[in-house]
Scaffold this active site. Structure first.
Site, PDB file in Angstrom:
ATOM      1  N   TYR A  11       0.834  -1.213   0.000  1.00  0.00           N
ATOM      2  CA  TYR A  11       0.000   0.000   0.000  1.00  0.00           C
ATOM      3  C   TYR A  11       0.869   1.265   0.000  1.00  0.00           C
ATOM      4  O   TYR A  11       0.775   2.110  -0.896  1.00  0.00           O
ATOM      5  CB  TYR A  11      -0.925  -0.037   1.225  1.00  0.00           C
ATOM      6  CG  TYR A  11      -1.683   1.236   1.488  1.00  0.00           C
ATOM      7  CD1 TYR A  11      -2.328   1.921   0.461  1.00  0.00           C
ATOM      8  CD2 TYR A  11      -1.769   1.756   2.785  1.00  0.00           C
ATOM      9  CE1 TYR A  11      -3.036   3.089   0.720  1.00  0.00           C
ATOM     10  CE2 TYR A  11      -2.476   2.917   3.046  1.00  0.00           C
ATOM     11  CZ  TYR A  11      -3.106   3.581   2.009  1.00  0.00           C
ATOM     12  OH  TYR A  11      -3.796   4.735   2.262  1.00  0.00           O
ATOM     13  N   SER A  34       3.865 -11.280  -0.259  1.00  0.00           N
ATOM     14  CA  SER A  34       3.103 -11.952   0.808  1.00  0.00           C
ATOM     15  C   SER A  34       1.848 -11.167   1.162  1.00  0.00           C
ATOM     16  O   SER A  34       0.878 -11.730   1.658  1.00  0.00           O
ATOM     17  CB  SER A  34       3.972 -12.163   2.055  1.00  0.00           C
ATOM     18  OG  SER A  34       4.462 -10.926   2.525  1.00  0.00           O
ATOM     19  N   SER A 124       6.818   3.645  12.871  1.00  0.00           N
ATOM     20  CA  SER A 124       5.399   3.853  13.164  1.00  0.00           C
ATOM     21  C   SER A 124       5.234   4.618  14.468  1.00  0.00           C
ATOM     22  O   SER A 124       6.062   4.500  15.384  1.00  0.00           O
ATOM     23  CB  SER A 124       4.740   2.479  13.299  1.00  0.00           C
ATOM     24  OG  SER A 124       3.478   2.601  13.901  1.00  0.00           O
ATOM     25  N   TYR A 148       4.727  -6.544  17.203  1.00  0.00           N
ATOM     26  CA  TYR A 148       4.870  -5.673  16.021  1.00  0.00           C
ATOM     27  C   TYR A 148       5.550  -4.367  16.428  1.00  0.00           C
ATOM     28  O   TYR A 148       6.541  -3.942  15.829  1.00  0.00           O
ATOM     29  CB  TYR A 148       3.496  -5.385  15.398  1.00  0.00           C
ATOM     30  CG  TYR A 148       3.549  -4.260  14.384  1.00  0.00           C
ATOM     31  CD1 TYR A 148       4.233  -4.416  13.179  1.00  0.00           C
ATOM     32  CD2 TYR A 148       2.945  -3.019  14.644  1.00  0.00           C
ATOM     33  CE1 TYR A 148       4.306  -3.378  12.260  1.00  0.00           C
ATOM     34  CE2 TYR A 148       3.004  -1.981  13.724  1.00  0.00           C
ATOM     35  CZ  TYR A 148       3.691  -2.166  12.536  1.00  0.00           C
ATOM     36  OH  TYR A 148       3.784  -1.133  11.625  1.00  0.00           O
ATOM     37  N   LYS A 152       9.495  -2.750  15.581  1.00  0.00           N
ATOM     38  CA  LYS A 152       9.843  -1.415  15.054  1.00  0.00           C
ATOM     39  C   LYS A 152      10.876  -0.730  15.964  1.00  0.00           C
ATOM     40  O   LYS A 152      11.813  -0.086  15.477  1.00  0.00           O
ATOM     41  CB  LYS A 152       8.592  -0.535  14.933  1.00  0.00           C
ATOM     42  CG  LYS A 152       7.592  -0.997  13.885  1.00  0.00           C
ATOM     43  CD  LYS A 152       8.119  -0.786  12.479  1.00  0.00           C
ATOM     44  CE  LYS A 152       7.134  -1.233  11.415  1.00  0.00           C
ATOM     45  NZ  LYS A 152       7.739  -1.342  10.075  1.00  0.00           N
ATOM     46  N   ASN A 198      -7.097  -2.212   9.560  1.00  0.00           N
ATOM     47  CA  ASN A 198      -7.163  -0.766   9.773  1.00  0.00           C
ATOM     48  C   ASN A 198      -8.576  -0.226   9.539  1.00  0.00           C
ATOM     49  O   ASN A 198      -9.372  -0.812   8.804  1.00  0.00           O
ATOM     50  CB  ASN A 198      -6.170  -0.044   8.844  1.00  0.00           C
ATOM     51  CG  ASN A 198      -4.740  -0.356   9.219  1.00  0.00           C
ATOM     52  OD1 ASN A 198      -4.028  -0.997   8.470  1.00  0.00           O
ATOM     53  ND2 ASN A 198      -4.322   0.077  10.395  1.00  0.00           N
TER      54      ASN A 198
HETATM   55  P1  NAD Z   1       1.696  -3.633   3.103  1.00  0.00           P
HETATM   56  O1  NAD Z   1       1.493  -4.967   3.733  1.00  0.00           O
HETATM   57  O2  NAD Z   1       0.705  -3.167   2.101  1.00  0.00           O
HETATM   58  O3  NAD Z   1       3.150  -3.557   2.434  1.00  0.00           O
HETATM   59  C1  NAD Z   1       4.251  -4.263   2.934  1.00  0.00           C
HETATM   60  C2  NAD Z   1       4.851  -5.036   1.781  1.00  0.00           C
HETATM   61  O4  NAD Z   1       5.991  -5.770   2.254  1.00  0.00           O
HETATM   62  C3  NAD Z   1       3.882  -6.047   1.176  1.00  0.00           C
HETATM   63  O5  NAD Z   1       3.796  -5.833  -0.220  1.00  0.00           O
HETATM   64  C4  NAD Z   1       4.508  -7.407   1.496  1.00  0.00           C
HETATM   65  O6  NAD Z   1       4.261  -8.353   0.463  1.00  0.00           O
HETATM   66  C5  NAD Z   1       5.975  -7.042   1.629  1.00  0.00           C
HETATM   67  N1  NAD Z   1       6.759  -7.922   2.497  1.00  0.00           N
HETATM   68  C6  NAD Z   1       6.470  -8.351   3.750  1.00  0.00           C
HETATM   69  N2  NAD Z   1       7.456  -9.136   4.204  1.00  0.00           N
HETATM   70  C7  NAD Z   1       8.411  -9.199   3.231  1.00  0.00           C
HETATM   71  C8  NAD Z   1       9.658  -9.848   3.105  1.00  0.00           C
HETATM   72  N3  NAD Z   1      10.123 -10.625   4.079  1.00  0.00           N
HETATM   73  N4  NAD Z   1      10.366  -9.691   1.975  1.00  0.00           N
HETATM   74  C9  NAD Z   1       9.893  -8.926   0.963  1.00  0.00           C
HETATM   75  N5  NAD Z   1       8.705  -8.290   1.015  1.00  0.00           N
HETATM   76  C10 NAD Z   1       7.977  -8.430   2.135  1.00  0.00           C
HETATM   77  O7  NAD Z   1       1.847  -2.586   4.286  1.00  0.00           O
HETATM   78  P2  NAD Z   1       1.950  -1.010   4.225  1.00  0.00           P
HETATM   79  O8  NAD Z   1       0.759  -0.456   4.909  1.00  0.00           O
HETATM   80  O9  NAD Z   1       2.275  -0.560   2.857  1.00  0.00           O
HETATM   81  O10 NAD Z   1       3.181  -0.793   5.211  1.00  0.00           O
HETATM   82  C11 NAD Z   1       4.508  -0.593   4.751  1.00  0.00           C
HETATM   83  C12 NAD Z   1       5.413  -0.389   5.952  1.00  0.00           C
HETATM   84  O11 NAD Z   1       4.947   0.725   6.714  1.00  0.00           O
HETATM   85  C13 NAD Z   1       5.433  -1.586   6.911  1.00  0.00           C
HETATM   86  O12 NAD Z   1       6.752  -1.758   7.367  1.00  0.00           O
HETATM   87  C14 NAD Z   1       4.536  -1.137   8.051  1.00  0.00           C
HETATM   88  O13 NAD Z   1       4.898  -1.735   9.275  1.00  0.00           O
HETATM   89  C15 NAD Z   1       4.791   0.359   8.066  1.00  0.00           C
HETATM   90  N6  NAD Z   1       3.672   1.126   8.661  1.00  0.00           N
HETATM   91  C16 NAD Z   1       2.424   1.009   8.120  1.00  0.00           C
HETATM   92  C17 NAD Z   1       1.357   1.708   8.699  1.00  0.00           C
HETATM   93  C18 NAD Z   1      -0.053   1.589   8.153  1.00  0.00           C
HETATM   94  O14 NAD Z   1      -0.993   1.963   8.864  1.00  0.00           O
HETATM   95  N7  NAD Z   1      -0.267   1.115   6.930  1.00  0.00           N
HETATM   96  C19 NAD Z   1       1.591   2.541   9.818  1.00  0.00           C
HETATM   97  C20 NAD Z   1       2.884   2.649  10.319  1.00  0.00           C
HETATM   98  C21 NAD Z   1       3.919   1.926   9.729  1.00  0.00           C
HETATM   99  N1  UDP Z   2     -10.979   0.770  14.797  1.00  0.00           N
HETATM  100  C1  UDP Z   2     -12.288   0.355  14.970  1.00  0.00           C
HETATM  101  N2  UDP Z   2     -12.739  -0.692  14.223  1.00  0.00           N
HETATM  102  C2  UDP Z   2     -11.967  -1.334  13.309  1.00  0.00           C
HETATM  103  C3  UDP Z   2     -10.625  -0.905  13.129  1.00  0.00           C
HETATM  104  C4  UDP Z   2     -10.162   0.153  13.898  1.00  0.00           C
HETATM  105  O1  UDP Z   2     -13.011   0.927  15.792  1.00  0.00           O
HETATM  106  O2  UDP Z   2     -12.436  -2.299  12.664  1.00  0.00           O
HETATM  107  C5  UDP Z   2     -10.472   1.915  15.580  1.00  0.00           C
HETATM  108  C6  UDP Z   2      -9.293   1.600  16.468  1.00  0.00           C
HETATM  109  O3  UDP Z   2      -9.746   1.136  17.731  1.00  0.00           O
HETATM  110  C7  UDP Z   2      -8.572   2.957  16.526  1.00  0.00           C
HETATM  111  C8  UDP Z   2      -8.851   3.567  15.140  1.00  0.00           C
HETATM  112  O4  UDP Z   2     -10.013   2.884  14.649  1.00  0.00           O
HETATM  113  O5  UDP Z   2      -9.168   3.795  17.501  1.00  0.00           O
HETATM  114  C9  UDP Z   2      -7.706   3.380  14.161  1.00  0.00           C
HETATM  115  O6  UDP Z   2      -7.371   2.004  14.124  1.00  0.00           O
HETATM  116  P1  UDP Z   2      -6.262   1.455  13.109  1.00  0.00           P
HETATM  117  O7  UDP Z   2      -6.115  -0.009  13.370  1.00  0.00           O
HETATM  118  O8  UDP Z   2      -6.614   1.867  11.721  1.00  0.00           O
HETATM  119  O9  UDP Z   2      -4.949   2.246  13.525  1.00  0.00           O
HETATM  120  P2  UDP Z   2      -4.088   2.204  14.884  1.00  0.00           P
HETATM  121  O10 UDP Z   2      -4.974   1.780  16.005  1.00  0.00           O
HETATM  122  O11 UDP Z   2      -2.999   1.249  14.606  1.00  0.00           O
HETATM  123  O12 UDP Z   2      -3.613   3.603  15.058  1.00  0.00           O
END
Ligand code: NAD
Ligand code: UDP
Length: 336
Positions: A11, A34, A124, A148, A152, A198
């Protein structure tokens, strides 16, 4: 400049790829698929108007990473690959430490061997744990409520140790708040495999009729309406934050932690109402128990990103909801 994006078909990675490619850089996507689909490579190419390289590989495969860095003359890595589901990490902690921490060690070893010394890491806001004060700045203490989150913190710390051991490294840990929304072509967005963890993709799937209702995790938090407050940041603002971080690394050394957020919190109920008003679709919901580990409120002090990167989020909640909705509709059309 040639830039490797681990997790590049995910994403966030796919949106970062577009933002960075549009600055004229060469992009190499590296992903084991994955949690993503190879079709996103075609969508990125369509948006940027030129082909790009995709390598299907795992970040724990140090040899393949080395070959990739060398073959493409990579100058900087944006490291987004990782597992990200908090609940799953409680059930399978070894998978999380193996994939996220061991995977990062493997990547750093490959970079070291190939002389690549610049990395942007996807951290994060979860590293702040239970907030002691709000808004959260980068000086806030770190703690975690899940494997998780701890993965980080471990990665941030190992990256800092590497930077201390060798001053030629330039490392930016970007602490994302809550990325949401989609690219303005609506070709790419958040399309998780399985049940969304999410809030935004869940709301969107309920609005589309793919799911019956949203569970709101708790309405007894110490917030105005009792539901959780978060800092939702438009995915293209987040992507542009990466472009700014890449420029910053060009002229700086050492280890840096920087929040990417807006500073503006919204509650779960506000998110539902906003989505309903933008889409015109109903989002039925029911209140259920709190999700273990959830904090009442989490939002950024975004001053450091402004002063260090010259970056600030520009898009608003309406644009987040609208792009999410239009992306869901485009996706439904495509799958017909
Ligand atoms: P995502 O799952 O869409 O993207 C992560 C990608 O990494 C996926 O395409 C997956 O196939 C790939 N991947 C996982 N393990 C792998 C491995 N061992 N080797 C190669 N590829 C691998 O998630 P995202 O939301 O795009 O998140 C990207 C990064 O940002 C992650 O590290 C996540 O922890 C971090 N992050 C995301 C959020 C969020 O809310 N989306 C918030 C804070 C941090
Ligand atoms: N949340 C919710 N229902 C859901 C998913 C999330 O009420 O199905 C709430 C969650 O409790 C938080 C907010 O939405 O208050 C954002 O959650 P998310 O998992 O997207 O992000 P994070 O909690 O990791 O910041």
């Amino acid at each position: 400049m040639s830039i490797l994006l681990t997790g590049g078909t995910g994403y966030i990675g796919s949106h970062v790829a577009v933002a960075v490619a549009q600055l004229g850089h060469e992009i190499v996507l590296y992903d084991n698929l994955s949690n993503s689909d190879e079709a996103v490579v075609t969508q990125i190419a369509q948006i940027i108007g030129r082909p790009l390289t995709f390598i299907r590989g795992d970040i724990r495969d140090t040899q393949l990473l080395q070959l990739t860095l060398r073959a493409h003359g990579v100058a900087v890595v944006v490291h987004l690959a990782g597992l990200k589901a908090v609940g799953e990490s409680l059930v399978s902690p070894l998978d999380y430490y193996g994939n996220n921490v061991q995977g990062t060690i493997s990547l750093m070893q490959a970079m070291k061997a190939e002389g690549v010394r610049k990395i942007v890491f996807s951290s994060s806001a979860t590293v702040y744990g239970q907030p002691k004060y709000l808004p959260l700045d980068e000086a806030h203490s770190l703690s975690a409520t899940s494997p998780y989150g701890r993965s980080k913190i471990h990665i941030e710390e190992l990256l800092r140790d590497v930077a201390v051991s060798d001053p030629s490294w330039s490392i930016a840990c970007l602490r994302y708040f809550n990325p949401a929304g989609a690219h303005d072509t609506f070709l790419m967005g958040d399309n998780p495999k399985g049940t969304p963890n999410n809030l935004m993709p869940f709301i969107a799937q309920v609005a589309m009729g793919k799911r019956a209702r949203l569970e709101v995790f708790g309405d007894d938090f110490e917030t105005e309406d009792g539901t959780g407050l978060r800092d939702y940041i438009h995915i293209m603002d987040l992507a542009e934050g990466h472009a700014a971080a890449l420029e910053f690394l060009g002229s700086s050394q050492g280890w840096h932690a920087i929040n990417l957020g807006t500073g503006q919190p919204y509650s779960v109920l506000q998110m539902i109402r906003s989505f309903e008003s933008v889409s015109g679709a109903a989002v039925p919901f029911e209140i259920s128990a709190r999700r273990p580990g959830d904090v009442a409120a989490c939002y950024a002090n975004a001053n450091k990103a402004k002063s260090v990167l010259g970056w600030a989020a520009k898009r608003n909640l309406r644009e987040i909801c609208e792009s999410t909705w239009r992306f869901q509709q485009t996706l439904a059309q495509r799958l017909k």
